[in-house]
Design a protein around this motif. Structure first.
Motif, mmCIF file in Angstrom:
data_model
loop_
_atom_site.group_PDB
_atom_site.id
_atom_site.type_symbol
_atom_site.label_atom_id
_atom_site.label_comp_id
_atom_site.label_asym_id
_atom_site.label_seq_id
_atom_site.Cartn_x
_atom_site.Cartn_y
_atom_site.Cartn_z
ATOM 1 N N UNK A 186 -6.657 76.893 39.346
ATOM 2 C CA UNK A 186 -5.397 76.693 38.466
ATOM 3 C C UNK A 186 -4.508 78.015 38.607
ATOM 4 N N UNK A 187 -5.253 79.333 38.745
ATOM 5 C CA UNK A 187 -4.209 80.321 38.663
ATOM 6 C C UNK A 187 -3.295 80.317 40.203
ATOM 7 N N UNK B 68 9.746 68.506 35.723
ATOM 8 C CA UNK B 68 8.271 68.249 35.962
ATOM 9 C C UNK B 68 7.561 69.338 36.532
ATOM 10 N N UNK B 69 8.202 70.254 37.247
ATOM 11 C CA UNK B 69 7.770 71.498 37.775
ATOM 12 C C UNK B 69 7.667 72.614 36.481
ATOM 13 N N UNK B 70 8.847 72.579 35.807
ATOM 14 C CA UNK B 70 8.636 73.408 34.701
ATOM 15 C C UNK B 70 7.660 73.079 33.801
ATOM 16 N N UNK B 71 7.363 71.664 33.384
ATOM 17 C CA UNK B 71 6.251 71.334 32.480
ATOM 18 C C UNK B 71 4.769 71.520 33.036
ATOM 19 N N UNK B 72 4.776 71.250 34.448
ATOM 20 C CA UNK B 72 3.436 71.625 35.007
ATOM 21 C C UNK B 72 3.206 73.122 34.895
ATOM 22 N N UNK B 73 4.102 73.922 35.334
ATOM 23 C CA UNK B 73 3.938 75.238 35.121
ATOM 24 C C UNK B 73 3.569 75.794 33.701
ATOM 25 N N UNK B 74 3.998 75.228 32.643
ATOM 26 C CA UNK B 74 3.582 75.451 31.182
ATOM 27 C C UNK B 74 2.280 74.904 30.737
ATOM 28 N N UNK B 75 2.008 73.726 31.366
ATOM 29 C CA UNK B 75 0.573 73.170 31.108
ATOM 30 C C UNK B 75 -0.340 74.144 31.696
ATOM 31 N N UNK C 200 -4.504 80.400 29.436
ATOM 32 C CA UNK C 200 -4.537 81.362 28.362
ATOM 33 C C UNK C 200 -5.764 80.790 27.443
ATOM 34 N N UNK C 201 -6.097 79.489 27.346
ATOM 35 C CA UNK C 201 -7.263 79.069 26.628
ATOM 36 C C UNK C 201 -8.475 79.658 27.036
ATOM 37 N N UNK C 202 -8.538 79.629 28.440
ATOM 38 C CA UNK C 202 -9.797 80.585 28.854
ATOM 39 C C UNK C 202 -10.033 81.949 28.342
#
Length: 115
Positions: free
Chosen positions: A81-82, A98-105, A111-113
């Motif tokens: 993921x990193x 879509x790339x911007x949103x993929x980056x955000x996801x 960050x959850x980890x």
């Protein structure tokens, strides 16, 4: 990865499989930085008993990891993921939404980890 980090990760995954006493000893020793003497005093046992319990518990955690590989899978996924996030960050020339949103996801998952 250092021993403390690895024990802590294994405890996060397999801690519920341990007895309450084993859990408490691991939490105090690795999580709260108590000494063997401090744990022994709190539980009314010898330092040797604490040491033996910690060593047995560490071996149990390692055996669980050897069989189930949950920590290894978690670390592998996290690294992938990193890497994906890093590759998306390299797309700098007006990336599509879509790339911007993929980056955000990916950033949200990473960050959850941590927390």
């Amino acid at each position: 990865m250092d021993k403390v980090t690895m024990i802590t990760l294994m405890y996060d995954f397999y801690g519920q499989l341990l007895t309450e006493r084993q859990q408490k000893f691991i939490e105090l020793y690795y999580g709260n930085d108590y000494s063997l003497g401090e744990i022994a005093e709190n539980f009314g046992v010898s330092r040797q008993a604490v040491h033996d319990t910690l060593k047995r518990t560490e071996n149990m955690l390692k055996n669980y990891e050897d069989k189930l590989r949950l920590v290894d899978k978690f670390l592998t996924q996290r690294n992938k993921l990193a890497e994906a996030a890093r590759l998306l960050d390299e797309c700098t020339d007006s990336p599509p939404r879509q790339v911007v949103r993929a980056r955000e996801i990916l950033q949200e998952v990473l960050e959850m980890d941590r927390g």
